[in-house]
Each structure stands twice: as structure tokens, then as C-alpha cells.
Design a protein around this motif. Sequence first.
Motif, PDB file in Angstrom:
ATOM      1  N   LEU A 121       0.832  -1.196   0.000  1.00 39.33           N
ATOM      2  CA  LEU A 121       0.000   0.000   0.000  1.00 39.33           C
ATOM      3  C   LEU A 121       0.870   1.250   0.000  1.00 39.33           C
ATOM      4  N   PRO A 122       0.354   2.366  -0.516  1.00 42.62           N
ATOM      5  CA  PRO A 122       1.118   3.615  -0.489  1.00 42.62           C
ATOM      6  C   PRO A 122       1.505   3.993   0.934  1.00 42.62           C
ATOM      7  N   ALA A 123       2.614   4.679   1.061  1.00 40.74           N
ATOM      8  CA  ALA A 123       3.157   5.000   2.379  1.00 40.74           C
ATOM      9  C   ALA A 123       2.183   5.827   3.208  1.00 40.74           C
ATOM     10  N   ASP A 124       1.461   6.764   2.570  1.00 47.71           N
ATOM     11  CA  ASP A 124       0.554   7.598   3.359  1.00 47.71           C
ATOM     12  C   ASP A 124      -0.642   6.810   3.871  1.00 47.71           C
ATOM     13  N   THR A 125      -1.066   5.787   3.135  1.00 48.52           N
ATOM     14  CA  THR A 125      -2.155   4.935   3.621  1.00 48.52           C
ATOM     15  C   THR A 125      -1.682   4.099   4.799  1.00 48.52           C
ATOM     16  N   ARG A 126      -0.501   3.521   4.677  1.00 51.50           N
ATOM     17  CA  ARG A 126       0.039   2.747   5.798  1.00 51.50           C
ATOM     18  C   ARG A 126       0.263   3.634   7.015  1.00 51.50           C
ATOM     19  N   ALA A 127       0.676   4.867   6.787  1.00 51.41           N
ATOM     20  CA  ALA A 127       0.882   5.791   7.906  1.00 51.41           C
ATOM     21  C   ALA A 127      -0.418   6.020   8.668  1.00 51.41           C
ATOM     22  N   LEU A 128      -1.528   6.050   7.943  1.00 45.22           N
ATOM     23  CA  LEU A 128      -2.842   6.218   8.558  1.00 45.22           C
ATOM     24  C   LEU A 128      -3.150   5.047   9.491  1.00 45.22           C
ATOM     25  N   PHE A 129      -2.855   3.843   9.025  1.00 51.79           N
ATOM     26  CA  PHE A 129      -3.157   2.649   9.811  1.00 51.79           C
ATOM     27  C   PHE A 129      -2.214   2.503  11.008  1.00 51.79           C
ATOM     28  N   GLU A 130      -0.961   2.861  10.825  1.00 48.21           N
ATOM     29  CA  GLU A 130      -0.025   2.803  11.951  1.00 48.21           C
ATOM     30  C   GLU A 130      -0.434   3.799  13.030  1.00 48.21           C
ATOM     31  N   ALA A 131      -0.886   4.971  12.607  1.00 47.68           N
ATOM     32  CA  ALA A 131      -1.304   5.985  13.570  1.00 47.68           C
ATOM     33  C   ALA A 131      -2.554   5.534  14.316  1.00 47.68           C
ATOM     34  N   TYR A 132      -3.482   4.932  13.594  1.00 50.16           N
ATOM     35  CA  TYR A 132      -4.704   4.439  14.231  1.00 50.16           C
ATOM     36  C   TYR A 132      -4.354   3.363  15.268  1.00 50.16           C
ATOM     37  N   ALA A 133      -3.463   2.451  14.908  1.00 48.36           N
ATOM     38  CA  ALA A 133      -3.026   1.418  15.853  1.00 48.36           C
ATOM     39  C   ALA A 133      -2.375   2.053  17.080  1.00 48.36           C
ATOM     40  N   ALA A 134      -1.577   3.102  16.857  1.00 49.62           N
ATOM     41  CA  ALA A 134      -0.937   3.785  17.981  1.00 49.62           C
ATOM     42  C   ALA A 134      -1.974   4.393  18.914  1.00 49.62           C
ATOM     43  N   GLY A 135      -3.066   4.898  18.345  1.00 52.21           N
ATOM     44  CA  GLY A 135      -4.135   5.439  19.180  1.00 52.21           C
ATOM     45  C   GLY A 135      -4.792   4.371  20.036  1.00 52.21           C
ATOM     46  N   LEU A 136      -5.056   3.209  19.450  1.00 55.73           N
ATOM     47  CA  LEU A 136      -5.614   2.101  20.221  1.00 55.73           C
ATOM     48  C   LEU A 136      -4.664   1.693  21.349  1.00 55.73           C
ATOM     49  N   ASN A 137      -3.393   1.609  21.019  1.00 56.85           N
ATOM     50  CA  ASN A 137      -2.400   1.220  22.022  1.00 56.85           C
ATOM     51  C   ASN A 137      -2.317   2.242  23.146  1.00 56.85           C
ATOM     52  N   GLN A 138      -2.371   3.517  22.775  1.00 61.20           N
ATOM     53  CA  GLN A 138      -2.315   4.578  23.777  1.00 61.20           C
ATOM     54  C   GLN A 138      -3.485   4.463  24.755  1.00 61.20           C
ATOM     55  N   TYR A 139      -4.680   4.244  24.205  1.00 58.80           N
ATOM     56  CA  TYR A 139      -5.850   4.146  25.084  1.00 58.80           C
ATOM     57  C   TYR A 139      -5.750   2.899  25.974  1.00 58.80           C
ATOM     58  N   ALA A 140      -5.349   1.767  25.394  1.00 57.38           N
ATOM     59  CA  ALA A 140      -5.246   0.528  26.177  1.00 57.38           C
ATOM     60  C   ALA A 140      -4.233   0.677  27.302  1.00 57.38           C
ATOM     61  N   GLU A 141      -3.121   1.323  27.015  1.00 63.64           N
ATOM     62  CA  GLU A 141      -2.087   1.511  28.036  1.00 63.64           C
ATOM     63  C   GLU A 141      -2.581   2.424  29.159  1.00 63.64           C
ATOM     64  N   ALA A 142      -3.365   3.429  28.788  1.00 65.83           N
ATOM     65  CA  ALA A 142      -3.858   4.381  29.783  1.00 65.83           C
ATOM     66  C   ALA A 142      -5.040   3.841  30.580  1.00 65.83           C
ATOM     67  N   HIS A 143      -5.693   2.784  30.076  1.00 62.68           N
ATOM     68  CA  HIS A 143      -6.878   2.234  30.745  1.00 62.68           C
ATOM     69  C   HIS A 143      -6.768   0.717  30.854  1.00 62.68           C
ATOM     70  N   PRO A 144      -5.782   0.216  31.573  1.00 59.45           N
ATOM     71  CA  PRO A 144      -5.568  -1.241  31.637  1.00 59.45           C
ATOM     72  C   PRO A 144      -6.751  -1.989  32.238  1.00 59.45           C
ATOM     73  N   GLY A 145      -7.521  -1.340  33.087  1.00 63.95           N
ATOM     74  CA  GLY A 145      -8.660  -2.004  33.699  1.00 63.95           C
ATOM     75  C   GLY A 145      -9.782  -2.314  32.725  1.00 63.95           C
ATOM     76  N   GLU A 146      -9.780  -1.672  31.559  1.00 64.01           N
ATOM     77  CA  GLU A 146     -10.820  -1.926  30.560  1.00 64.01           C
ATOM     78  C   GLU A 146     -10.435  -3.034  29.584  1.00 64.01           C
ATOM     79  N   VAL A 147      -9.178  -3.420  29.549  1.00 65.86           N
ATOM     80  CA  VAL A 147      -8.715  -4.431  28.595  1.00 65.86           C
ATOM     81  C   VAL A 147      -9.237  -5.796  29.024  1.00 65.86           C
ATOM     82  N   LYS A 148      -9.935  -6.468  28.144  1.00 67.18           N
ATOM     83  CA  LYS A 148     -10.612  -7.707  28.534  1.00 67.18           C
ATOM     84  C   LYS A 148      -9.909  -8.982  28.075  1.00 67.18           C
ATOM     85  N   LEU A 149      -8.766  -8.856  27.405  1.00 67.59           N
ATOM     86  CA  LEU A 149      -8.031 -10.040  26.964  1.00 67.59           C
ATOM     87  C   LEU A 149      -6.548  -9.718  27.029  1.00 67.59           C
ATOM     88  N   ALA A 150      -5.818 -10.482  27.827  1.00 66.19           N
ATOM     89  CA  ALA A 150      -4.390 -10.220  28.013  1.00 66.19           C
ATOM     90  C   ALA A 150      -3.623 -10.356  26.701  1.00 66.19           C
TER      91      ALA A 150
END
Length: 738
Positions: A121-150
Amino acid sequence: MVWLKRGAIALVGVLVLAFVVLATWEPFAASAAPAAPTRTYTAEIIRDEWGVPHITGKTDADTAFGVAIAHAEDDFFTLQDVVAMARGRYGAVAGEDGAKVDYVYHLIDARGTAEREYPKLPADTRALFEAYAAGLNQYAEAHPGEVKLANLFPVSGLDVAAGFALRQPFFFGLDGVIGPLVAGEELRREHGPDIPGFPRPPLPGGEPAAEAAPKQARARVLPLGEDAEHLGSNAFAVAPKKGGGVTTLISNSHQPLRGGVAWYELVVESGEGWHFAGANFPGSPFPFLGHNEHLGWTNTVNTPDMIDVYQLELDETGTRYKLDGQWRDLESKWVTLPVKLGPVVLPVRKEVLRSAHGPVIRNAKGAFAIRYGGIGQLQQLDAYYRLNKAKTFAEWEGQLSRLAIPSTNFIYADAGGTIAYVYNAAIPNRPTSVKADWRSVLPGNRSDLIWDGAVAYETLPRIVNPASGWLYNSNNTPFTAAGAGSDLDPQAFAPIMGIELKQTNRSWRAYKLLSEASLLDRRALEAIKYDTGYERQGYVARLFDALAGLKAQGKLAEARDLLLAWDFNADGKGRADALALLIIRDFMAADYNNKPFPDVAEKLGAAADHLTTHFGRLDPPMGDLLRLRQGELDLPLDGGSDTLRASTTWDVAEDGRLSLKHGDSFIMWIEWAPGARVSSRSVQPFGAASTRPASPHYTDQMQLFVDHKLKPVHFWRDDLLANASSRRTVTNSGTKAR
């Protein structure tokens, strides 16, 4: 007896150890987590008075990071389910039903597709997906009590892409083929004449046409797409000459109200020219429908013949198949499916097979390979992103013409007054030079039947700026879309493409009401969009003809007579509305899925028993029966299965009420008026924070939804700031309120 006591203690120890292993093995067996991204992202999230997020970033990637954060704040519960599906671990969350999804994940090689195609995929499209994944990771790290699967997080852009690879084929019915094959059932062949040749579909008002699409059993078994048994969406576009100078686009998708394919509303904007209002599904960094400043579009599910099934000829070992006279080894891989059962997760081993044709399912009747449109492709990730940023019809259609998005109708409108309908589908480019019955299971020993790629975009049904001034689709044939004199001729399209000829009641109604209107202004379109009527056509006519001939006594006769006096309108005002609501759905489902017509007396009796048991009468107000329920709020609804105001499927509560779970969902109404910038209104069935009971936006749109009202979309920044309820900046390292 000391040895017996010691043996009992040892046995208890073994059982405890086994329990501990079964309770903890799955996270350790999960694939290694990807390395955390090194890039820093920053986005601003402004929420309006309805809690709808407007996410802004310096770059598109910054905005995608904010999309993940905002969505997680509202529905991290569902996002985790989607991530678990994308990593083949949903069974550890949802038990046996989740394990079915995981099996298909491995069967269609969703991870392998992502691993092969995502780097292309084009680099800018992949950049979009990497950023979205980073957002999910950021939220999960900040709210460990909400994570339902280790060990579910962190995730990567490739993980998010694998989720797309998994879902992609299910919107045109792949699960309806996989399910029967796994169960060893016959694939239900749809109505329709043998290829070549098929009849013209009638205009609404005539008899319904037969289906032409082949062999597709649509009883879906997985929570990945629209509920096929009650498939539905509406879309309308009106040109200025018909709309009193205003160009109008109405998006009226019918999705489940909750879960992994429930709509989430958002507005995105960036310093790189991305500015779009609409909705996405959990797990997507961009909207799938809606509008930017220049143009907009919406979708309805279509059902072309996208799937071919081949029966393989196996040798005596069952490990090789014959192709062009040569024996080839079946590709075999064993996978472990996690299946949650109470407090433990059982590891279930399953063999996954593949041939040159595609995925292979072996049952008591033999081995069957499946090939489908868009197999092994992932370009839709890039195409949707480019559609979001298109500024002209030519640019927008250029993205569709790639056929990267495997299926779904597109209804389009823009600021210049252009309206268009594209029957988008990556229909297999089946060879016409070979003799084969493409509507049946094909022989798997001939490589000349293994097609590659899709038909040309130019061969698909497409209408731009019809003379009628309007376009619509309600999951019906593309050959009724624009009115008499503007509709396409089905004889101009190759029968081998398997384009459906089916009508729905919503189509009969929309076609009639649009054709009769002299002016399609806002008032006229609202009456059409929220119409609750039925035409006495198709399965409805067949049902009521059967009722008229039904010999009955007692309560059954009373119920029959009540229905025969019905006004064919599910507006909640008639005495027979509740009874009609209960009985029509099963007949609609049989028609949609080409199942045998239900027994009328049996269905009528069941509906009558339900009403008398729970309401003490055959004619309770329909609003007492059909409800929109969330938290403490419980509201009456109108509409029915297959009406333009769609109340399609429901859960039956203990009190006998029907709690809507699928039907009208996200509605968006977009207008380009002369001399004015684009404006839009929208509504969700519940609210922006769909799984947060403590949020003020958990149920705050329900009354609007019930009352046929819409709220403003604050697309423009000045309007947004005047109606903001909160404003803050989010980064990889935290959140800052303003």
C-alpha cells in the motif's frame, strides 16, 4: 490407605494445574506483540453538544491517531472485539461463536493477505493505519482495567489491516457459503433462469422478477456484515432540477445497532486537506460514507454472483487433488482455535486446507474449494482513503473504477449538482470461452475454470444524471434505480455476471413514491424516507393471497380477518399493525434468502399466541410491542421489516416486547443549496457513547430517532466551536484539556 490419600491429593493438584493452564494459556500462545511505534502523534478532539467527536490533526496520520482515541472513549468494548477478530483470538472472548470467526480468519488467510498486501500500500495509507493502531495502544495503556483479553495490545497497522481482510468478503455473502459447506448442507440455488438469458425485471407495480445470481446460500452465521436474513439499506440522491434547486443525498444504512458493524459517527479534518463527516465501523481509521465539502456518497449492499464453488477430486489418501490430469498436494495447516468456556479457554485444533482455487472445506460429501471476488486483495484500504479526499466526480469515480472495494452499491451527489449510481462489484472475470454452468458447483479438476481478476468497470451498471432527476437503491436490482425512461436495460449486461433482479418492498415503495412526486424537496423526501407502507407485491401479495384462502376457526380466524382488513401501513395507528409486524418478517426472510415459503397458518397462530399471551389481545398498539431500548430508556417505535422506515429485527424480551436490534441505524441527510456551503444533519439510534452507560450521550439521540428528527452535523469549524461541549489535545504521552 495413606497411598490413596496421597493419590487423591496428587489428582487434585493435577486438576488445579490443568485449570490454571486452561485459564492462562491463550494470552501466552498469542502472537508476539509488535514493536511500539517511535513516531509522536498529536490530535485535537472537540465534541459537540451530542458528544460527536470532531478530530483534527496537523497531518492525516495525526487525525487517524485521534480517531482511535475518540472511538475508544465511546466504545472500547466493541473495538476490542474487532481487534480480537483481527488477530484470530475472538473465541477467547466470545466462546464458540467467536471461534467460528477465528476459523474463517484462518480459512481465508486474513493474516497472510495482510502480510502480503499491506506492505504494497502507499506509504501515506500505511501511515494512517499505523497511527490508528498507535491510538488504540495509547488508550489501552492508559486504561488497563478496561482491557478484557491479556496480550491483545499493542497492535500494529498490519493487525488493523487484517481485520479488513477478514470482513471484506462477508458483505457479499461468503459466510452464507462457508456455513452450509462446513455443515455439509446443500448450497441453496437462487431463483432464476439458467445462463445464458434472463428476463427483464418489471418496474414496480408488476410481478416480481426471479433472481439471476447463482448458488449463493445467504443464511449468514458470522457477525461480520449486514444480517443477510433481513438485509436492508436505503439510499437516495436528488438533483437540483428535481429538488427545488437543492442537491440532496440521503444515507440510510440498515446495520445492527450494536457490535462490530454498528456505525460510529465522526468528523475528521487535517492540515493535509482531509475534511470529511460521516461514519465508520469499529476498527477503521476513516469514514466509509458521508461527505466532504465537495461531494458525498452512501452505500447499500448488493448481491452479484461473486462466489464460485468447486468440488475437488481427491486421491485415496485425501491429501491430493487432481488438476488438469495431475495430482497436487492440498496445502494443509493446523491452527489452534481458543474457545472460552466459563472461566477457561479450551484449545481446539483445526485443519485449514487450500488449493489453487482458494480455501477448501472438507465435509462428508467431499472437498469443496471457494473462490470469490477480491480474493487475496487489500487495496480497499487505500481506495476508501482516496474517496474521502476526492474533490470531483471524475476523481471519485477514478477510485471506484479500480474495483478495489469488492462490492456495495454507491449513490453519489456533489456540490455541482451531479448525482450518480454505481453498481460497484469486483465480479469475477469468468471465461466465456469455456462451457460451464457457473450457477452450480463447478468441477475442480479444470484450471480453465479458475478465473483471475474482475470484469472491467465499464461493464457494470452505472447511471449519471438521469433525466428523472433522482436515484435510489433499496437492496434491489440495479435495473430499477432512476424511473421510467432513465432505468438501464438488463439485456445490455452479460448474464454470466449474475446481477440480481430481486425487488424488495422498500424498492416497490421508493420507486412508486419517487415516480409520483412532482417535486422532491425536503418535505417530500422526509415523507418517503420515513414511509411505513407495504405494496401488495411479491411475497406480501403471496402472503395475503394465502390468508384470504385460509380456512380457520376461533382465534386463528379472528387473526386472519384482522389482517385482511389491514391498511398495509406499519405506522402504529392501525389495529392490525402489531399482528402484521410479527407475521411479515418470516415471509420477507424466506423471500430474501430463497427459502421455502413458510406455513401461513403456523406463523399466524404463533403471532396470535404471542400477542394474546403477553398483551391479552390481538390488537395492541404496535408501539406497545415494538421498542427502542437502551439502559433505562424504553421508547415505542414505528416501521416494519422491509419498510422504508425500517424496524427489521429484534430480540424478544421476557415481557414479550420486541427490542430493536437491526434496522434504521445511522441516518445522514446532506444538502448543497445554491450559494451555500454544504450542510448536513444526522441521527443515531442511541447516542455517540454507545457502550458507556454513565455518559450523557448513551441515550440522548433516542427520542430524536423515534420522532423522525435529525440533529445538526457541525462540519464547519466556526459552527463546531459555537456548539462545543469539550475540547482537548491528545498525544502518545497523554491528554491535555482546554
